[in-house]
Every structure is written in structure tokens, then in C-alpha cells.
Motif scaffolding. Sequence first.
Motif, PDB file in Angstrom:
ATOM      1  N   ASN A 170      -0.950   7.814  -5.406  1.00  0.00           N
ATOM      2  CA  ASN A 170      -1.787   6.994  -6.286  1.00  0.00           C
ATOM      3  C   ASN A 170      -1.877   5.566  -5.770  1.00  0.00           C
ATOM      4  N   LEU A 171      -0.722   5.035  -5.370  1.00  0.00           N
ATOM      5  CA  LEU A 171      -0.652   3.671  -4.850  1.00  0.00           C
ATOM      6  C   LEU A 171      -1.531   3.522  -3.612  1.00  0.00           C
ATOM      7  N   GLN A 172      -1.399   4.503  -2.718  1.00  0.00           N
ATOM      8  CA  GLN A 172      -2.156   4.441  -1.475  1.00  0.00           C
ATOM      9  C   GLN A 172      -3.657   4.579  -1.721  1.00  0.00           C
ATOM     10  N   LEU A 173      -4.014   5.489  -2.632  1.00  0.00           N
ATOM     11  CA  LEU A 173      -5.437   5.697  -2.927  1.00  0.00           C
ATOM     12  C   LEU A 173      -6.054   4.433  -3.533  1.00  0.00           C
ATOM     13  N   ASN A 174      -5.383   3.863  -4.558  1.00  0.00           N
ATOM     14  CA  ASN A 174      -5.932   2.678  -5.213  1.00  0.00           C
ATOM     15  C   ASN A 174      -6.061   1.505  -4.237  1.00  0.00           C
ATOM     16  N   MET A 183       0.774  -1.231   0.000  1.00  0.00           N
ATOM     17  CA  MET A 183       0.000   0.000   0.000  1.00  0.00           C
ATOM     18  C   MET A 183       0.813   1.292   0.000  1.00  0.00           C
ATOM     19  N   GLU A 184       2.037   1.242   0.444  1.00  0.00           N
ATOM     20  CA  GLU A 184       2.790   2.497   0.468  1.00  0.00           C
ATOM     21  C   GLU A 184       4.249   2.288   0.087  1.00  0.00           C
ATOM     22  N   CYS A 185       4.787   3.327  -0.519  1.00  0.00           N
ATOM     23  CA  CYS A 185       6.207   3.326  -0.863  1.00  0.00           C
ATOM     24  C   CYS A 185       6.699   4.722  -0.501  1.00  0.00           C
ATOM     25  N   MET A 186       7.104   4.875   0.763  1.00  0.00           N
ATOM     26  CA  MET A 186       7.417   6.206   1.272  1.00  0.00           C
ATOM     27  C   MET A 186       8.625   6.849   0.589  1.00  0.00           C
ATOM     28  N   ALA A 187       9.519   6.043   0.035  1.00  0.00           N
ATOM     29  CA  ALA A 187      10.699   6.639  -0.608  1.00  0.00           C
ATOM     30  C   ALA A 187      10.467   6.859  -2.108  1.00  0.00           C
ATOM     31  N   CYS A 188       9.225   6.609  -2.569  1.00  0.00           N
ATOM     32  CA  CYS A 188       8.921   6.820  -3.995  1.00  0.00           C
ATOM     33  C   CYS A 188       8.484   8.274  -4.224  1.00  0.00           C
ATOM     34  N   GLU A 189       8.359   8.643  -5.503  1.00  0.00           N
ATOM     35  CA  GLU A 189       7.858   9.984  -5.833  1.00  0.00           C
ATOM     36  C   GLU A 189       6.504  10.176  -5.144  1.00  0.00           C
ATOM     37  N   VAL A 190       6.263  11.405  -4.685  1.00  0.00           N
ATOM     38  CA  VAL A 190       5.050  11.672  -3.902  1.00  0.00           C
ATOM     39  C   VAL A 190       3.785  11.281  -4.683  1.00  0.00           C
ATOM     40  N   LYS A 191       3.739  11.670  -5.980  1.00  0.00           N
ATOM     41  CA  LYS A 191       2.522  11.409  -6.741  1.00  0.00           C
ATOM     42  C   LYS A 191       2.265   9.905  -6.887  1.00  0.00           C
TER      43      LYS A 191
END
Lengths: 169, 206
Positions: B111-115, B99-107
Motif C-alpha cells: 500500500n505504501l509503495q503504491l500510494n 516509499m518502502e518498508c521491507m520489514a513491514c507487513e506485506v500488505k
Amino acid sequence: MKNRNEKEFLALISEHEGLIHKICHVYAADALGKQDLFQEIVIQLWKSFESFRNESKISTWMYRVALNTALTEKRKSSKKVSLSFPSSFKDDKAQENVVDGYEENLNILYGAISKLTEVEKAIVMLYLDDKGYGEMEEVLGISQATLRVKMNRVKEKLRQITKSSQHGT
Amino acid sequence: MELEKLKELWDNSSNASLSMNAEGLSQILNNSARGPIASIKRNLTIEVLLVILLYGIIIWLISNHVDSTILYFDIILLVVAGILFLVYAFYKYKLLNKMECMACEVKSNLNLQLNSLEKLVKLYFRVGNIGIILVYLVAGTISYIEASGETVPIPHYVEILLFLAIGAVLVVINYHFSRWYLFNLYGKHIQKLKNILYEMDESEVR
């Protein structure tokens, strides 16, 4: 190994602590919120520290983690370590300049930033930290062309807000 | 105030001698994360522990009523429900880990978290609504088997109609309660993520 990692991490955080404090100052509404956000950012940085392979700049990685944390955080208070936080970012220079309105101007700056949207806050922080559009794109994932357009709007908005703040309106 | 002046102010603020010592920072590292994903993971662990506790109580109750005529039926139901819950918990845990990739680009992280969050809410909603129907039907069947042979003061068709009517009311109440509960739990956060992404996308098309 864990100890060595922790030492490296703590040294890194101490070196870049100002960046985290600025993000907390911009995204949290009060002192308690700032403490909460600071702790959460440090925890998230620690969790992703092992996977950080110096493929990007340290500041890019820190900005990504910190902004991701600030933007997705559900703000509410909980158990925390008691930390001493300065009420604002004071330094020696600030103390010297209190007379000529340094602190007042700093408050105007943070006041103006607080009136921006969440995304605009992120863009303006990167801009004020002298990050180029390339690094902004790497952090936010928004194309450079779009960032330029957005940046112009934000600059104008900031000008208007600080102008009206200085005139006391 | 000119922007260059703002930059100067900003730069000076970063030179601040902040009072965070290594001990304080080290203490923070021992705390657990409180973000929304971490909270959902903690809730899932509590759910699993509660189910284990519930199973313990049910097994104890069954073992004290070994002469029950529907013992085997109960055991089969328990095993099926346990397997279904394990599948649900495993799928949810898998979803949470992605569900999350905190070190990835914010956008891309947003998107990942929302989906993933939307998938999770749909899963919760479906499992909750289908689950209550299944539980109700199973409970009805067990009561029917246990009461077989007993005389009831109302005709058989009225009994069935009453059972279905109560079931329908329960399903409707559960449907609306789930919607309200999930909105309060995740709705505001999902809306916040949507707003931020909309702002990012809005600037892309202009």
C-alpha cells in the motif's frame, strides 16, 4: 562493529538459506531469475538487519523482507556475482528417493504452486512451512479469518492441480 | 496428492545442502539493490548530476557573453529554475525515502509503495507538463526581447498567433508523450501492485 554485524548476518543467512531458496524457486521463472532474486533478497535483508530488534521471530522478519522483495521486484537481469545454484532442492534423502519418485513429486509440487496467484503462493508457502494463522497474519497483514477462507480455497486448488498432474492431464 | 504428502515434500526440500558459501554471500552484500525504488533513486541522482553539468555549461556560456543586454534576466531565470529544481529533487527524494518498508507487513508495504509511486508519477507528470509551458514562454520572451527593434516580414499579430500555435502543438505532444513514457516506466508496476492488493482486499470482503 560492522564486521561483527556482518558475521552475525552471514551466520543467520546460512542457517535460514533454505527459506530464501524456496521463495526464489516459487517466485522466479528461471535459473537467472532465481539468482537475481536471491541476491536482491539477501541485500534487502542486510539493509534491514540493523533495524531488526528481535521484536518478531526471525522467520517472520525474513519472510516479510523476502516476500516484499519478491512481490515488488521488476524482473530483469543485471550485473551479478556468479553463484553455484542447485537445479532443484536435492539432498541426500532426495537422492535415495529418486527411485520412488521423490523428485517427480517435488516437481509436481512446484509446478502446482507455480499455477497459483502471487498472494496464494505466499499463503501456501507459509502453510507448508507450518506457520500458524497468527504468524501468517503478521507476515502478510491479512486477517486470520480471511486467511482461513483463502487457505481452504488454495488447498482445494492445489489438490485439483496435483491430482490432474498425477493423472497426466 | 494429499496435502500432508506435499508438506512432507516441502520439509525435505528445506533440508537441502545448498552450495552457498560465506564468501559468496559476503560478495552479495557489496552489491547495490536493484529494486524499483533503488532504480528511481539512482535515476534521481543522474538527473541531479545532469542538471549540475547543464548549469556548468550555461554559466560558462554566460561568462563568455558578458556584454549581452539580457545577462541579468538570464541570471535571474537560472537562479529561479535552479531553486525550483532543488525543491522538486528534495521533495522527490523525501518521497522515495518513505516509499518502502521491507520489514513491514506485506500488505502495508505494498500500500505504501503504491500510494507513493502514484504521487511520484503525478509529480513527474505535472512538473513535465508545466515545465515545458514555462520553458517555452521564457524562451519566447527572451527571443522577443533580443529581437526588439528588428523588422520582421510578417505582421505582429501573426507572429504571436504562430508562437501560440506552435506552443499548443508542443504542449499536446508533450502531454501524450509523458503519459506513454510514464506508463511504460511505472504503469505496469503500479498495475501489478494494484492487482496484488486487490486480491488481498478481495479475500477480505468475501
